[in-house]
Design a protein around this motif. Structure first.
Motif, PDB file in Angstrom:
ATOM      1  N   ILE A  36      39.221  59.257  33.304  1.00 20.14           N
ATOM      2  CA  ILE A  36      40.072  58.124  34.122  1.00 20.14           C
ATOM      3  C   ILE A  36      40.293  57.043  32.893  1.00 20.14           C
ATOM      4  O   ILE A  36      41.674  56.462  33.085  1.00 20.14           O
ATOM      5  CB  ILE A  36      39.198  57.455  35.386  1.00 20.14           C
ATOM      6  N   ALA A  37      39.596  56.754  32.318  1.00 14.57           N
ATOM      7  CA  ALA A  37      39.652  55.720  31.142  1.00 14.57           C
ATOM      8  C   ALA A  37      40.606  56.278  30.352  1.00 14.57           C
ATOM      9  O   ALA A  37      41.645  55.622  29.775  1.00 14.57           O
ATOM     10  CB  ALA A  37      38.506  55.281  30.521  1.00 14.57           C
ATOM     11  N   GLY A  38      40.744  57.517  29.655  1.00 18.86           N
ATOM     12  CA  GLY A  38      41.747  58.165  29.181  1.00 18.86           C
ATOM     13  C   GLY A  38      43.132  58.051  29.671  1.00 18.86           C
ATOM     14  O   GLY A  38      44.060  57.800  28.957  1.00 18.86           O
ATOM     15  N   HIS A  39      43.327  58.333  31.079  1.00 15.13           N
ATOM     16  CA  HIS A  39      44.614  58.270  31.600  1.00 15.13           C
ATOM     17  C   HIS A  39      44.879  56.874  31.770  1.00 15.13           C
ATOM     18  O   HIS A  39      46.181  56.538  31.442  1.00 15.13           O
ATOM     19  CB  HIS A  39      44.375  58.915  33.062  1.00 15.13           C
ATOM     20  N   CYS A  40      44.025  55.863  31.773  1.00 17.49           N
ATOM     21  CA  CYS A  40      44.471  54.492  31.827  1.00 17.49           C
ATOM     22  C   CYS A  40      45.089  54.047  30.706  1.00 17.49           C
ATOM     23  O   CYS A  40      46.098  53.372  30.555  1.00 17.49           O
ATOM     24  CB  CYS A  40      43.497  53.729  32.417  1.00 17.49           C
ATOM     25  N   LEU A  41      44.334  54.477  29.538  1.00 16.94           N
ATOM     26  CA  LEU A  41      44.885  53.972  28.139  1.00 16.94           C
ATOM     27  C   LEU A  41      46.155  54.780  28.004  1.00 16.94           C
ATOM     28  O   LEU A  41      46.982  54.078  27.254  1.00 16.94           O
ATOM     29  CB  LEU A  41      43.792  54.339  27.121  1.00 16.94           C
ATOM     30  N   LEU A  42      46.197  56.052  28.322  1.00 19.58           N
ATOM     31  CA  LEU A  42      47.431  56.732  27.991  1.00 19.58           C
ATOM     32  C   LEU A  42      48.683  55.917  28.688  1.00 19.58           C
ATOM     33  O   LEU A  42      49.536  55.833  28.075  1.00 19.58           O
ATOM     34  CB  LEU A  42      47.541  58.084  28.241  1.00 19.58           C
ATOM     35  N   GLY A  43      48.679  55.596  29.969  1.00 18.85           N
ATOM     36  CA  GLY A  43      49.730  54.987  30.431  1.00 18.85           C
ATOM     37  C   GLY A  43      49.778  53.446  30.020  1.00 18.85           C
ATOM     38  O   GLY A  43      50.998  52.984  30.102  1.00 18.85           O
ATOM     39  N   LEU A  44      48.874  52.856  29.717  1.00 22.83           N
ATOM     40  CA  LEU A  44      49.030  51.466  28.940  1.00 22.83           C
ATOM     41  C   LEU A  44      49.837  51.662  27.638  1.00 22.83           C
ATOM     42  O   LEU A  44      50.692  50.646  27.419  1.00 22.83           O
ATOM     43  CB  LEU A  44      47.448  50.711  28.864  1.00 22.83           C
ATOM     44  N   THR A  45      49.564  52.615  27.105  1.00 20.12           N
ATOM     45  CA  THR A  45      50.102  52.901  25.642  1.00 20.12           C
ATOM     46  C   THR A  45      51.649  53.179  25.622  1.00 20.12           C
ATOM     47  O   THR A  45      52.449  52.549  25.284  1.00 20.12           O
ATOM     48  CB  THR A  45      49.588  53.924  24.899  1.00 20.12           C
ATOM     49  N   LEU A  46      51.885  53.942  26.726  1.00 14.67           N
ATOM     50  CA  LEU A  46      53.210  54.184  27.303  1.00 14.67           C
ATOM     51  C   LEU A  46      54.158  53.084  27.632  1.00 14.67           C
ATOM     52  O   LEU A  46      55.326  52.680  27.320  1.00 14.67           O
ATOM     53  CB  LEU A  46      53.405  55.302  28.197  1.00 14.67           C
ATOM     54  N   VAL A  47      53.471  52.301  28.516  1.00 10.04           N
ATOM     55  CA  VAL A  47      54.115  51.131  29.128  1.00 10.04           C
ATOM     56  C   VAL A  47      54.479  50.119  27.698  1.00 10.04           C
ATOM     57  O   VAL A  47      55.175  49.394  27.647  1.00 10.04           O
ATOM     58  CB  VAL A  47      53.562  50.654  30.145  1.00 10.04           C
ATOM     59  N   ALA A  48      53.505  49.751  26.977  1.00  5.64           N
ATOM     60  CA  ALA A  48      53.300  48.926  25.907  1.00  5.64           C
ATOM     61  C   ALA A  48      54.617  49.386  25.124  1.00  5.64           C
ATOM     62  O   ALA A  48      55.257  48.698  24.289  1.00  5.64           O
ATOM     63  CB  ALA A  48      52.229  48.872  25.172  1.00  5.64           C
ATOM     64  N   GLY A  49      54.673  50.913  24.727  1.00  5.85           N
ATOM     65  CA  GLY A  49      55.770  51.294  23.866  1.00  5.85           C
ATOM     66  C   GLY A  49      56.930  50.908  24.374  1.00  5.85           C
ATOM     67  O   GLY A  49      57.946  50.696  23.616  1.00  5.85           O
ATOM     68  N   LEU A  50      57.189  51.118  25.678  1.00  2.00           N
ATOM     69  CA  LEU A  50      58.496  50.934  26.338  1.00  2.00           C
ATOM     70  C   LEU A  50      58.996  49.326  26.425  1.00  2.00           C
ATOM     71  O   LEU A  50      60.201  48.963  25.942  1.00  2.00           O
ATOM     72  CB  LEU A  50      58.517  51.293  27.817  1.00  2.00           C
ATOM     73  N   VAL A  51      57.917  48.414  26.529  1.00  2.00           N
ATOM     74  CA  VAL A  51      58.230  47.043  26.379  1.00  2.00           C
ATOM     75  C   VAL A  51      58.572  46.789  25.072  1.00  2.00           C
ATOM     76  O   VAL A  51      59.250  45.746  24.805  1.00  2.00           O
ATOM     77  CB  VAL A  51      57.026  46.330  27.037  1.00  2.00           C
ATOM     78  N   GLY A  52      57.578  47.158  23.887  1.00  2.00           N
ATOM     79  CA  GLY A  52      58.172  46.667  22.607  1.00  2.00           C
ATOM     80  C   GLY A  52      59.283  47.474  22.383  1.00  2.00           C
ATOM     81  O   GLY A  52      60.027  46.829  21.583  1.00  2.00           O
ATOM     82  N   ALA A  53      59.782  48.586  22.659  1.00  2.00           N
ATOM     83  CA  ALA A  53      61.220  48.985  22.454  1.00  2.00           C
ATOM     84  C   ALA A  53      62.130  48.192  23.054  1.00  2.00           C
ATOM     85  O   ALA A  53      63.348  47.899  22.612  1.00  2.00           O
ATOM     86  CB  ALA A  53      61.369  50.511  22.724  1.00  2.00           C
ATOM     87  N   LEU A  54      62.007  47.611  24.157  1.00  2.00           N
ATOM     88  CA  LEU A  54      62.965  46.717  24.684  1.00  2.00           C
ATOM     89  C   LEU A  54      63.031  45.353  23.990  1.00  2.00           C
ATOM     90  O   LEU A  54      64.001  44.761  23.931  1.00  2.00           O
ATOM     91  CB  LEU A  54      62.709  46.520  26.260  1.00  2.00           C
ATOM     92  N   ILE A  55      61.819  44.853  23.681  1.00  2.00           N
ATOM     93  CA  ILE A  55      61.977  43.615  22.993  1.00  2.00           C
ATOM     94  C   ILE A  55      62.616  43.823  21.815  1.00  2.00           C
ATOM     95  O   ILE A  55      63.430  42.941  21.271  1.00  2.00           O
ATOM     96  CB  ILE A  55      60.443  42.969  22.767  1.00  2.00           C
ATOM     97  N   LEU A  56      62.323  44.709  20.922  1.00  2.00           N
ATOM     98  CA  LEU A  56      63.031  44.990  19.557  1.00  2.00           C
ATOM     99  C   LEU A  56      64.418  45.280  19.831  1.00  2.00           C
ATOM    100  O   LEU A  56      65.259  45.007  18.804  1.00  2.00           O
ATOM    101  CB  LEU A  56      62.311  46.200  18.748  1.00  2.00           C
ATOM    102  N   GLY A  57      64.828  45.922  20.825  1.00  2.00           N
ATOM    103  CA  GLY A  57      65.998  46.365  20.893  1.00  2.00           C
ATOM    104  C   GLY A  57      67.256  45.473  21.629  1.00  2.00           C
ATOM    105  O   GLY A  57      68.286  45.488  21.349  1.00  2.00           O
ATOM    106  N   ARG A  58      66.508  44.210  21.906  1.00  2.00           N
ATOM    107  CA  ARG A  58      67.352  43.446  22.679  1.00  2.00           C
ATOM    108  C   ARG A  58      68.230  42.593  21.585  1.00  2.00           C
ATOM    109  O   ARG A  58      69.482  42.330  22.266  1.00  2.00           O
ATOM    110  CB  ARG A  58      66.654  42.132  23.454  1.00  2.00           C
ATOM    111  N   PRO A  59      68.251  42.282  20.396  1.00  2.00           N
ATOM    112  CA  PRO A  59      69.195  41.740  19.653  1.00  2.00           C
ATOM    113  C   PRO A  59      69.973  42.815  19.199  1.00  2.00           C
ATOM    114  O   PRO A  59      71.357  42.255  19.134  1.00  2.00           O
ATOM    115  CB  PRO A  59      68.180  41.482  18.286  1.00  2.00           C
ATOM    116  N   ALA A  60      69.882  43.786  19.262  1.00  2.00           N
ATOM    117  CA  ALA A  60      70.948  44.916  18.997  1.00  2.00           C
ATOM    118  C   ALA A  60      71.821  45.022  20.328  1.00  2.00           C
ATOM    119  O   ALA A  60      73.001  45.405  20.262  1.00  2.00           O
ATOM    120  CB  ALA A  60      70.590  46.272  18.622  1.00  2.00           C
ATOM    121  N   LEU A  61      71.411  44.709  21.566  1.00  2.00           N
ATOM    122  CA  LEU A  61      72.064  44.811  22.687  1.00  2.00           C
ATOM    123  C   LEU A  61      72.898  43.487  23.152  1.00  2.00           C
ATOM    124  O   LEU A  61      73.656  43.449  24.020  1.00  2.00           O
ATOM    125  CB  LEU A  61      71.356  45.204  23.994  1.00  2.00           C
ATOM    126  N   SER A  62      72.760  42.483  22.307  1.00  2.00           N
ATOM    127  CA  SER A  62      73.403  41.090  22.652  1.00  2.00           C
ATOM    128  C   SER A  62      74.894  41.292  22.234  1.00  2.00           C
ATOM    129  O   SER A  62      75.416  42.109  21.362  1.00  2.00           O
ATOM    130  CB  SER A  62      72.775  40.057  21.903  1.00  2.00           C
TER     131      SER A  62
END
Length: 77
Positions: A36-62
């Motif tokens: 259960i802890a491994g599944h939670c960590l995997l989900g959090l890693t995926l969400v953090a990666g998507l949020v990080g990609a969105l934050i880093l990609g916002r200047p290119a989308l302006s």
């Protein structure tokens, strides 16, 4: 076309709806705390990666309407 008058050889198929098995299914496999802890960590890693990609990609989308620092420095001379 004519219909057959002999009985259908697969009459047991119609009786299958009323058949009840006396065999119980095996119990469900319960996940351990580590799984259960491994599944939670995997989900959090995926969400953090998507949020990080969105934050880093916002200047290119302006749209680019705001002047950048290099353009401001060139006009200030």
């Amino acid at each position: 076309m004519f219909r057959r008058r002999e009985p259908v050889p697969f009459a047991f198929v119609a009786e299958a709806d009323g058949f009840r098995s006396n065999v119980a299914p095996p119990p469900r496999h319960r996940s351990s705390l580590g799984q259960i802890a491994g599944h939670c960590l995997l989900g959090l890693t995926l969400v953090a990666g998507l949020v990080g990609a969105l934050i880093l990609g916002r200047p290119a989308l302006s749209s680019g309407d705001a002047p950048t620092q290099t353009q401001q420095a060139a006009h200030g001379r």
